[in-house]
Design a protein around this motif. Structure first.
Motif, PDB file in Angstrom:
ATOM      1  N   GLU A  79       0.855  -1.238  -0.041  1.00 10.89           N
ATOM      2  CA  GLU A  79      -0.202  -0.179   0.077  1.00 10.89           C
ATOM      3  C   GLU A  79       0.709   1.074   0.107  1.00 10.89           C
ATOM      4  O   GLU A  79       0.848   1.795  -0.574  1.00 10.89           O
ATOM      5  CB  GLU A  79      -0.794  -0.132   1.041  1.00 10.89           C
ATOM      6  CG  GLU A  79      -2.114   1.314   1.588  1.00 10.89           C
ATOM      7  CD  GLU A  79      -2.917   1.118   0.149  1.00 10.89           C
ATOM      8  OE1 GLU A  79      -2.868   3.058  -0.039  1.00 10.89           O
ATOM      9  OE2 GLU A  79      -2.901   0.353  -0.555  1.00 10.89           O
ATOM     10  N   ARG A  82       1.598   1.900  -3.230  1.00  9.85           N
ATOM     11  CA  ARG A  82       0.609   2.510  -4.216  1.00  9.85           C
ATOM     12  C   ARG A  82       0.149   4.292  -4.003  1.00  9.85           C
ATOM     13  O   ARG A  82       0.358   4.820  -4.808  1.00  9.85           O
ATOM     14  CB  ARG A  82      -0.699   1.664  -3.994  1.00  9.85           C
ATOM     15  CG  ARG A  82      -0.297   0.427  -4.484  1.00  9.85           C
ATOM     16  CD  ARG A  82      -2.398  -0.275  -4.702  1.00  9.85           C
ATOM     17  NE  ARG A  82      -1.888  -0.959  -3.158  1.00  9.85           N
ATOM     18  CZ  ARG A  82      -1.602  -2.143  -2.577  1.00  9.85           C
ATOM     19  NH1 ARG A  82      -1.031  -3.035  -2.832  1.00  9.85           N
ATOM     20  NH2 ARG A  82      -2.257  -2.271  -1.789  1.00  9.85           N
ATOM     21  N   VAL A  87       0.612   2.512  -8.394  1.00 13.38           N
ATOM     22  CA  VAL A  87      -0.861   1.674  -8.712  1.00 13.38           C
ATOM     23  C   VAL A  87      -0.574   0.713  -8.889  1.00 13.38           C
ATOM     24  O   VAL A  87      -1.790  -0.358  -8.468  1.00 13.38           O
ATOM     25  CB  VAL A  87      -1.314   3.117  -9.298  1.00 13.38           C
ATOM     26  CG1 VAL A  87      -1.398   4.280  -8.495  1.00 13.38           C
ATOM     27  CG2 VAL A  87      -1.410   2.478 -10.555  1.00 13.38           C
ATOM     28  N   LYS A  90       0.601  -5.020  -7.137  1.00 15.88           N
ATOM     29  CA  LYS A  90      -0.471  -5.854  -5.650  1.00 15.88           C
ATOM     30  C   LYS A  90       0.247  -6.919  -5.055  1.00 15.88           C
ATOM     31  O   LYS A  90      -0.583  -7.094  -4.099  1.00 15.88           O
ATOM     32  CB  LYS A  90      -1.507  -6.114  -7.206  1.00 15.88           C
ATOM     33  CG  LYS A  90      -1.966  -4.842  -8.068  1.00 15.88           C
ATOM     34  CD  LYS A  90      -3.021  -4.322  -7.261  1.00 15.88           C
ATOM     35  CE  LYS A  90      -3.355  -3.237  -8.484  1.00 15.88           C
ATOM     36  NZ  LYS A  90      -4.562  -2.188  -7.426  1.00 15.88           N
TER      37      LYS A  90
END
Length: 299
Positions: A79, A82, A87, A90
């Motif tokens: 996170e 991101r 972004v 994952k």
């Protein structure tokens, strides 16, 4: 793939860290440490200290074998990436697609956080004198395992994998081994694991009993070395200062080693295993030939 200027500079710094020049201060420290090491051996033979170190080692083995102690949350780190604008990140595999420069920016001042925590924990335990060592050492190692786990995760390595656990334990061994011989043993293990993973070789899982044996061996060696280094805590007035100061010093060494070694492996993922510095020959096996656990060097 052409290596970038940033990555070339990083590799140069990593290889220089692996092969430091011994200056006058390091030589003087070695001379100073010799009588302290002898005194440490003498104190270790006393019943009170012997009992404390046995408790510390048992606590260390428990810490090293308890996966919960790592307590790293990969999703929180992903996170962060991101939030920094990446972004598409994952999973840990996505991290390897970033540049080292981007990864370094997200890692930020991670070492400062752990050094502060180690200083506070060590000061509290140090004030308790020799009785605090049995609690202090396992707590210190648990803190540093978490630090290593965070560095590994930030650079895209899954700390749940057996090879990553072994890599982490050998970072601890390296950071507690100022003498050339024992430092080379730990570095040889680190080079072996780094190369094997970078070459995408199939990891041959160690039998559980063999894995546990290696962890116990490293934990025992760590317990003796760190106990000897912290024996000044038996002096009541100096205990808190020495306890906190040593814990911060040890944690600084661990974070520095993790920072350089995981960055080198990150670059090996991008450019191949040839970027891994091989000034130390890879170990022949995963079982480290550590110095006798009753005669570890003083840090």
């Amino acid at each position: 793939m052409k290596i970038t200027a940033y990555d070339q500079k990083a590799l140069k710094e990593i290889h220089q860290w692996k092969n430091p020049q011994i200056g006058w201060f390091d030589k003087a420290l070695k001379v100073i440490n010799e009588p302290l090491n002898a005194a440490g051996n003498a104190v270790l033979s006393t019943p009170l200290v012997g009992e404390a170190i046995q408790k510390a080692v048992k606590g260390l083995i428990s810490v090293c074998n308890d996966a919960a102690q790592w307590s790293v949350r990969p999703e929180a780190i992903l996170e962060e990436y991101r939030s920094d604008g990446h972004v598409h990140v994952k999973s840990l595999k996505d991290v390897s697609g970033l540049s080292l420069e981007d990864a370094d920016k997200t890692v930020g001042w991670l070492a400062a956080k752990y050094k502060s925590l180690a200083l506070a924990e060590g000061a509290g335990a140090g004030a308790a004198g020799i009785a605090g060592i049995a609690i202090d050492i396992p707590t210190l190692i648990a803190l540093n395992l978490r630090a290593i786990g965070e560095y590994a995760t930030y650079y895209g390595f899954d700390i749940e994998r057996q090879e990553e656990r072994l890599f982490a334990f050998n970072i601890l061994a390296l950071s507690s081994s100022p003498a050339d011989a024992s430092k080379n043993v730990a570095m040889a293990q680190l080079v072996k694991i780094s190369q094997q993973v970078a070459k995408k070789q199939t990891w041959k899982q160690l039998e559980q009993h063999a894995f546990v044996k290696i962890i116990q061996q490293i934990a025992s060696s760590l317990g003796v070395k760190i106990t000897k280094a912290k024996l000044a805590q038996i002096i009541p007035v100096a205990g808190a200062v020495v306890g906190g100061g040593f814990n911060a010093y040890f944690t600084s060494n661990v974070c520095e080693a993790a920072y350089y070694l995981y960055r080198e492996r990150f670059l090996a993922e991008q450019y191949g295993p040839t970027v891994i510095d091989q000034s130390v020959e890879p170990a022949a096996s995963f079982e480290p030939d550590l110095p006798d656990t009753l005669e570890g060097e003083l840090i």
